[in-house]
Write a protein that holds these residues in place. Sequence first.
Motif, PDB file in Angstrom:
ATOM      1  N   VAL A   1      -8.945   1.018  -1.330  1.00  0.00           N
ATOM      2  CA  VAL A   1      -7.862   0.032  -1.344  1.00  0.00           C
ATOM      3  C   VAL A   1      -8.356  -1.292  -1.923  1.00  0.00           C
ATOM      4  O   VAL A   1      -7.638  -1.955  -2.673  1.00  0.00           O
ATOM      5  CB  VAL A   1      -7.258  -0.156   0.067  1.00  0.00           C
TER       6      VAL A   1
ATOM      7  N   VAL B   1       0.844  -1.208   0.000  1.00  0.00           N
ATOM      8  CA  VAL B   1       0.000   0.000   0.000  1.00  0.00           C
ATOM      9  C   VAL B   1       0.873   1.250   0.000  1.00  0.00           C
ATOM     10  O   VAL B   1       0.624   2.189  -0.763  1.00  0.00           O
ATOM     11  CB  VAL B   1      -0.979  -0.015   1.199  1.00  0.00           C
TER      12      VAL B   1
ATOM     13  N   GLN C   1     -11.106   3.959  -8.662  1.00  0.00           N
ATOM     14  CA  GLN C   1     -10.836   4.191  -7.242  1.00  0.00           C
ATOM     15  C   GLN C   1     -11.467   5.499  -6.782  1.00  0.00           C
ATOM     16  O   GLN C   1     -12.063   5.568  -5.708  1.00  0.00           O
ATOM     17  CB  GLN C   1      -9.326   4.221  -6.990  1.00  0.00           C
TER      18      GLN C   1
ATOM     19  N   ALA D   1       2.323   1.742  -3.411  1.00  0.00           N
ATOM     20  CA  ALA D   1       1.312   2.177  -4.380  1.00  0.00           C
ATOM     21  C   ALA D   1       0.960   3.649  -4.185  1.00  0.00           C
ATOM     22  O   ALA D   1       0.732   4.375  -5.153  1.00  0.00           O
ATOM     23  CB  ALA D   1       0.069   1.297  -4.269  1.00  0.00           C
TER      24      ALA D   1
ATOM     25  N   TRP E   1      -8.269  -0.914  -5.597  1.00  0.00           N
ATOM     26  CA  TRP E   1      -6.885  -0.995  -6.056  1.00  0.00           C
ATOM     27  C   TRP E   1      -6.406  -2.445  -6.062  1.00  0.00           C
ATOM     28  O   TRP E   1      -5.804  -2.914  -7.033  1.00  0.00           O
ATOM     29  CB  TRP E   1      -6.007  -0.126  -5.157  1.00  0.00           C
TER      30      TRP E   1
ATOM     31  N   SER F   1      -0.228   4.806  -7.948  1.00  0.00           N
ATOM     32  CA  SER F   1      -1.213   3.853  -8.475  1.00  0.00           C
ATOM     33  C   SER F   1      -2.382   3.615  -7.527  1.00  0.00           C
ATOM     34  O   SER F   1      -3.372   2.989  -7.898  1.00  0.00           O
ATOM     35  CB  SER F   1      -0.535   2.516  -8.813  1.00  0.00           C
ATOM     36  N   LEU F   2      -2.298   4.134  -6.301  1.00  0.00           N
ATOM     37  CA  LEU F   2      -3.387   4.027  -5.319  1.00  0.00           C
ATOM     38  C   LEU F   2      -3.873   5.427  -4.978  1.00  0.00           C
ATOM     39  O   LEU F   2      -3.097   6.278  -4.524  1.00  0.00           O
ATOM     40  CB  LEU F   2      -2.908   3.312  -4.056  1.00  0.00           C
ATOM     41  N   HIS F   3      -5.151   5.686  -5.212  1.00  0.00           N
ATOM     42  CA  HIS F   3      -5.760   6.977  -4.889  1.00  0.00           C
ATOM     43  C   HIS F   3      -5.711   7.180  -3.383  1.00  0.00           C
ATOM     44  O   HIS F   3      -6.003   6.261  -2.618  1.00  0.00           O
ATOM     45  CB  HIS F   3      -7.208   6.983  -5.385  1.00  0.00           C
ATOM     46  N   HIS F   4      -5.331   8.374  -2.947  1.00  0.00           N
ATOM     47  CA  HIS F   4      -5.104   8.603  -1.523  1.00  0.00           C
ATOM     48  C   HIS F   4      -5.321  10.071  -1.163  1.00  0.00           C
ATOM     49  O   HIS F   4      -4.995  10.965  -1.943  1.00  0.00           O
ATOM     50  CB  HIS F   4      -3.662   8.206  -1.188  1.00  0.00           C
TER      51      HIS F   4
END
Length: 81
Positions: free
Chosen positions: A49, A20, A61, A23, A52, A28-31
């Motif tokens: 998550v 995580v 996401q 990412a 993802w 590559s992971l919206h946050h």
Amino acid sequence: MPARVSARASVRLVAGVVAVRAAIADGSLHHHRPEDVPTGHRSHAVEVVRAWAAGEDLEAQRRRCGVCAPALVTPRPRGSA
């Protein structure tokens, strides 16, 4: 035997956290940082998550994000289940 299961679970947890964090760092992971989440909203991070982890792209996401798509995701007060 329970100690072995616990150790395996611990290794999986650490590997998940590392994945995580990587990412988030590579985009590559919206946050959202916690301070960027408006009062009265939840980011629905677990749902994001999960998207993802299922291989969904950033747009998919964002559709699960309570900050980016508040009309699509019903905000719940923090601390509610």
